[in-house]
Scaffold this motif. Structure first.
Motif, PDB file in Angstrom:
ATOM      1  N   SER A 126       5.444   8.597   3.002  1.00 42.77           N
ATOM      2  CA  SER A 126       5.324   8.474   4.448  1.00 42.77           C
ATOM      3  C   SER A 126       6.645   8.034   5.060  1.00 42.77           C
ATOM      4  CB  SER A 126       4.233   7.460   4.797  1.00 42.77           C
ATOM      5  OG  SER A 126       4.189   7.214   6.182  1.00 42.77           O
ATOM      6  N   GLY A 127       7.037   8.718   6.136  1.00 44.90           N
ATOM      7  CA  GLY A 127       8.268   8.399   6.835  1.00 44.90           C
ATOM      8  C   GLY A 127       9.504   9.063   6.282  1.00 44.90           C
ATOM      9  N   ASN A 128       9.381   9.872   5.223  1.00 47.98           N
ATOM     10  CA  ASN A 128      10.528  10.546   4.625  1.00 47.98           C
ATOM     11  C   ASN A 128      10.445  12.043   4.893  1.00 47.98           C
ATOM     12  OD1 ASN A 128      12.150   8.578   2.545  1.00 47.98           O
ATOM     13  ND2 ASN A 128      10.028   7.958   2.782  1.00 47.98           N
ATOM     14  N   PRO A 129      11.578  12.706   5.081  1.00 48.77           N
ATOM     15  CA  PRO A 129      11.554  14.139   5.388  1.00 48.77           C
ATOM     16  C   PRO A 129      11.378  14.987   4.133  1.00 48.77           C
ATOM     17  CG  PRO A 129      13.811  13.342   5.412  1.00 48.77           C
ATOM     18  CD  PRO A 129      12.934  12.135   5.166  1.00 48.77           C
ATOM     19  N   ALA A 130      10.788  16.152   4.324  1.00 49.72           N
ATOM     20  CA  ALA A 130      10.636  17.158   3.271  1.00 49.72           C
ATOM     21  C   ALA A 130      11.058  18.505   3.844  1.00 49.72           C
ATOM     22  CB  ALA A 130       9.195  17.222   2.760  1.00 49.72           C
ATOM     23  N   THR A 131      11.690  19.312   3.012  1.00 52.60           N
ATOM     24  CA  THR A 131      12.198  20.619   3.435  1.00 52.60           C
ATOM     25  C   THR A 131      11.634  21.695   2.524  1.00 52.60           C
ATOM     26  OG1 THR A 131      14.250  19.619   4.246  1.00 52.60           O
ATOM     27  CG2 THR A 131      14.252  21.989   3.908  1.00 52.60           C
ATOM     28  N   ILE A 132      11.105  22.751   3.129  1.00 56.83           N
ATOM     29  CA  ILE A 132      10.587  23.913   2.401  1.00 56.83           C
ATOM     30  C   ILE A 132      11.373  25.126   2.871  1.00 56.83           C
ATOM     31  CG2 ILE A 132       8.575  25.373   1.976  1.00 56.83           C
ATOM     32  CD1 ILE A 132       6.818  22.942   2.480  1.00 56.83           C
ATOM     33  N   THR A 133      11.966  25.853   1.925  1.00 56.69           N
ATOM     34  CA  THR A 133      12.800  27.013   2.251  1.00 56.69           C
ATOM     35  C   THR A 133      12.328  28.205   1.437  1.00 56.69           C
ATOM     36  OG1 THR A 133      14.711  25.591   2.706  1.00 56.69           O
ATOM     37  CG2 THR A 133      15.141  27.927   2.354  1.00 56.69           C
ATOM     38  N   VAL A 163       4.270  20.470  -1.323  1.00 55.52           N
ATOM     39  CA  VAL A 163       5.164  19.375  -1.674  1.00 55.52           C
ATOM     40  C   VAL A 163       4.490  18.065  -1.279  1.00 55.52           C
ATOM     41  CG1 VAL A 163       6.386  19.420   0.539  1.00 55.52           C
ATOM     42  CG2 VAL A 163       7.539  18.503  -1.473  1.00 55.52           C
ATOM     43  N   THR A 164       4.751  17.001  -2.057  1.00 51.01           N
ATOM     44  CA  THR A 164       4.245  15.663  -1.771  1.00 51.01           C
ATOM     45  C   THR A 164       5.426  14.765  -1.436  1.00 51.01           C
ATOM     46  OG1 THR A 164       2.373  15.968  -3.271  1.00 51.01           O
ATOM     47  CG2 THR A 164       2.933  13.722  -2.670  1.00 51.01           C
ATOM     48  N   VAL A 165       5.306  13.985  -0.347  1.00 49.43           N
ATOM     49  CA  VAL A 165       6.419  13.182   0.145  1.00 49.43           C
ATOM     50  C   VAL A 165       5.879  11.838   0.620  1.00 49.43           C
ATOM     51  CG1 VAL A 165       6.236  14.170   2.461  1.00 49.43           C
ATOM     52  CG2 VAL A 165       8.394  13.156   1.739  1.00 49.43           C
ATOM     53  N   ASP A 223       0.846  -1.195   0.000  1.00 49.73           N
ATOM     54  CA  ASP A 223       0.000   0.000   0.000  1.00 49.73           C
ATOM     55  C   ASP A 223       0.883   1.248   0.000  1.00 49.73           C
ATOM     56  OD1 ASP A 223      -2.066   1.756   0.159  1.00 49.73           O
ATOM     57  OD2 ASP A 223      -2.369   1.508   2.316  1.00 49.73           O
ATOM     58  N   ILE A 224       0.797   2.048  -1.059  1.00 47.89           N
ATOM     59  CA  ILE A 224       1.625   3.256  -1.179  1.00 47.89           C
ATOM     60  C   ILE A 224       1.000   4.364  -0.333  1.00 47.89           C
ATOM     61  CG2 ILE A 224       2.514   5.007  -2.756  1.00 47.89           C
ATOM     62  CD1 ILE A 224       2.512   2.925  -4.939  1.00 47.89           C
ATOM     63  N   ARG A 225       1.782   4.894   0.573  1.00 50.76           N
ATOM     64  CA  ARG A 225       1.304   5.965   1.451  1.00 50.76           C
ATOM     65  C   ARG A 225       2.168   7.205   1.229  1.00 50.76           C
ATOM     66  NH1 ARG A 225       0.324   2.893   7.284  1.00 50.76           N
ATOM     67  NH2 ARG A 225      -1.098   1.288   6.486  1.00 50.76           N
ATOM     68  N   GLN A 226       1.548   8.249   0.790  1.00 53.15           N
ATOM     69  CA  GLN A 226       2.250   9.506   0.609  1.00 53.15           C
ATOM     70  C   GLN A 226       1.341  10.659   1.033  1.00 53.15           C
ATOM     71  OE1 GLN A 226       3.457   9.507  -3.468  1.00 53.15           O
ATOM     72  NE2 GLN A 226       1.403   9.695  -4.289  1.00 53.15           N
ATOM     73  N   VAL A 227       1.980  11.743   1.435  1.00 56.70           N
ATOM     74  CA  VAL A 227       1.263  12.860   2.045  1.00 56.70           C
ATOM     75  C   VAL A 227       1.612  14.131   1.272  1.00 56.70           C
ATOM     76  CG1 VAL A 227       0.843  14.137   4.176  1.00 56.70           C
ATOM     77  CG2 VAL A 227       1.449  11.715   4.278  1.00 56.70           C
TER      78      VAL A 227
END
Length: 558
Positions: A343-350, A339-341, A198-202
């Motif tokens: 689940s469990g992976n970091p995302a950075t917005i600057t 941004v879409t990432v 099951d692909i989980r992304q946010v």
């Protein structure tokens, strides 16, 4: 057959030094008695294949246990194994190593990332489902060999024994896992991968709103009293500024005027910011101000004085400058990155400016030369300022680091948030001025070693919100009030008239930052997971259901 093994519950199992053959027969008969599925044939055929005739004995007591767990305990107790076939369960000696099978398990990149946590850098985790569990770094983590080792380590921690099963192996080619293992471990791997398919992304949508308000009020009078400048004989006063005229032009003007001397006005001191003083007392200031940051607004920097009054009393020049200024300023910063990432992976917005500044400066060098002016020589002074070295980069603005994790219920999202606001406050000058002397010539150059000062507002928190909910973070407020009161001693204390000899100013700056973070579960098609349309599965929906082609609009198909 596998479902039957799970559904058949034996209320009581008790064996005391009973041969494995009699145990298998008893289990086969008990499965028929306690089979509540209603399917035919009833029960499970449990068959023993033991060509060597070892017939080991075992002692075992269990209550309210499924038939599958009973078979697990029995085979492990005597070192046997069992294999679930289409119409029977086969028990044979030899344990795990006697019968190995090879299976192919196709996996997606999202599944590998969720299992291993390899997302381009070093990753490590606690081993919980959905969190990184293997530790690799750099290119080794992204290489096929590194990923294969990370997958093997994950499966090992999940209960698949590779070290204890002779002849077992595991390989990963980037799209499938090839495993040679016992039937029981292959079933374990199949169940593990089923949970990760099951692909989980946010989708993270962040809105930054910063409101800045500033006010300045100033009222005062500056008085200046000086002796009148007179011209005596051939004395001429002049002043050369380096803003629009080079030093060479000043030197040529000095040599051309052979009949007189160029001097400083009486009572004028050497400029604190640096200057060049020659024997004829020519003073040329060398100014080295701190650099200005691009994009900053100085609304009141060029405001003229309200009134400028000048007069003469005897041999004194009197000048009065009346300053009055009331200033209001405000800025609003609104940014809404998205941004879409996974689940469990970091995302950075600057959302920031990059400010580069030197970490180290070279030594200041000076060279002084002397000569005979009558013989055609001249005196020279050369000063080389310190060279900036080892530049560093700092983001000035707003940075947001977020790591979303989809919980097991499929509706809540845990967010690990770290917003950071960095502001530039100005420069601080380090070091002292450089001075070089050659005969009657003196050169003073300011240091100019400026280093920036930053103020940081930082928050780190962990929260859990529902799918589609919005989190608001505030409190990143900064308010600064400055008051300055100047007066002339004695004269400034005179009632009414003393106001002419006082100056007062007050400035206030207020900044308030609000951060809105919205988390939405989305499928690979970009549509929200909570969107339901008829009997269409959520993973089959697209955010944009049609595609514009030269022939017209075409409906997307999965």
């Amino acid at each position: 057959m596998v479902r039957k093994l799970e559904e058949i519950i034996l209320p009581s199992v008790s064996f005391t030094k009973v041969e494995i053959g009699r145990v298998v027969t008893a289990l086969s008969a008990a499965s028929v008695e306690y089979d509540r599925s209603g399917a035919t044939p009833r029960g499970v055929n449990v068959v023993l294949l033991d060509p060597s005739g070892k017939a080991p004995e075992l002692t075992l007591t269990l209550r309210d246990t499924s038939l599958k767990r009973v078979l697990d305990f029995i085979t492990e107790a005597v070192g046997y194994q069992y294999e679930v076939q289409a119409d029977a369960v086969v028990v044979r000696p030899g344990g795990e190593a006697m019968s190995l099978e090879t299976a192919f398990f196709p996996v997606s990149r999202a599944t590998v990332l969720r299992m291993t946590g390899l997302s381009g850098g070093a990753a490590a985790g606690s081993g919980r489902p959905g969190e990184p569990t293997a530790s690799q770094s750099g290119a080794n983590a992204r290489s096929p060999g590194g990923e294969a080792e990370a997958v093997r380590s994950f499966l090992q921690q999940a209960g698949v024994n590779f070290a204890g099963v002779a002849g077992s192996s595991q390989a990963f080619d980037g799209s499938a896992i090839i495993v040679t293992q016992s039937a029981r471990n292959l079933e374990r791997i199949r169940n593990i991968l089923k949970r990760y398919h099951d692909i989980r992304q946010v989708e993270i949508e962040a809105k930054f709103m910063e409101v800045q308000e500033g006010a300045l009020e100033e009222l005062g009078v500056n008085w200046n009293v000086a002796t009148r400048a007179t011209q005596q004989g051939a004395r001429v006063q002049a002043q050369y500024l380096t803003d629009n005229r080079s030093l060479a032009a000043a030197f040529s003007s000095t040599s051309a005027n052979q009949q007189g001397r160029i001097v400083r006005p009486e009572g004028q001191s050497v400029d604190d910011e640096g200057g060049v003083t020659f024997a004829p007392e020519l003073d040329i200031p060398i100014i080295n101000h701190a650099p200005q940051i691009p994009g900053t607004a100085h609304l009141g920097a060029g405001a003229n004085a309200l009134a400028n009054l000048a007069g003469v009393i005897g041999e004194f020049d009197i000048n009065a400058i009346v300053r009055a200024l009331a200033q209001r300023q405000g800025t609003d910063l609104l940014s809404a990155p998205k941004v879409t990432v996974l689940s469990g992976n970091p995302a950075t917005i600057t959302v920031a400016q990059e400010l580069r500044y030197p970490q180290r400066f070279g030594q200041t060098q000076s060279q002084v030369g002397t000569g005979n002016a009558g013989g055609g020589g001249s005196a020279g002074v050369a000063i080389t300022a310190g060279t900036p070295e080892e530049f560093a980069t700092r983001n000035v603005g707003v940075e947001l680091k977020v790591t979303p994790t989809v919980e097991e219920d499929g509706h809540s999202i845990s967010l690990e948030l770290n917003p950071k606001v960095t502001e530039f406050d100005g420069f601080v000058e380090y070091g002292g001025p450089s001075v070089a002397i050659s005969g009657s010539t003196t050169v003073t150059v300011p240091s100019g070693f400026y280093q920036p000062i930053f103020s940081v507002r930082d928050i780190s928190t962990k929260v859990t919100i529902w799918d589609g909910a919005t989190l608001i973070m505030g409190g990143l407020t900064r308010e600064e009030v400055k008051q300055v009161s100047d007066k002339v001693p004695v004269l400034g204390d005179i009632p009414l008239l003393g106001r002419m000899f006082r100056s007062k100013s007050e400035s206030a700056q207020k900044r308030n930052l609000l951060i809105f973070v919205t988390a939405n579960l989305v499928n690979p098609g970009g549509a929200p997971r909570k969107q339901v349309q008829g009997n269409v599965p959520p993973d089959s929906l697209y955010r944009d259901p049609t595609v514009i082609t030269p022939k017209g609009a075409e409906a997307r198909t999965r």
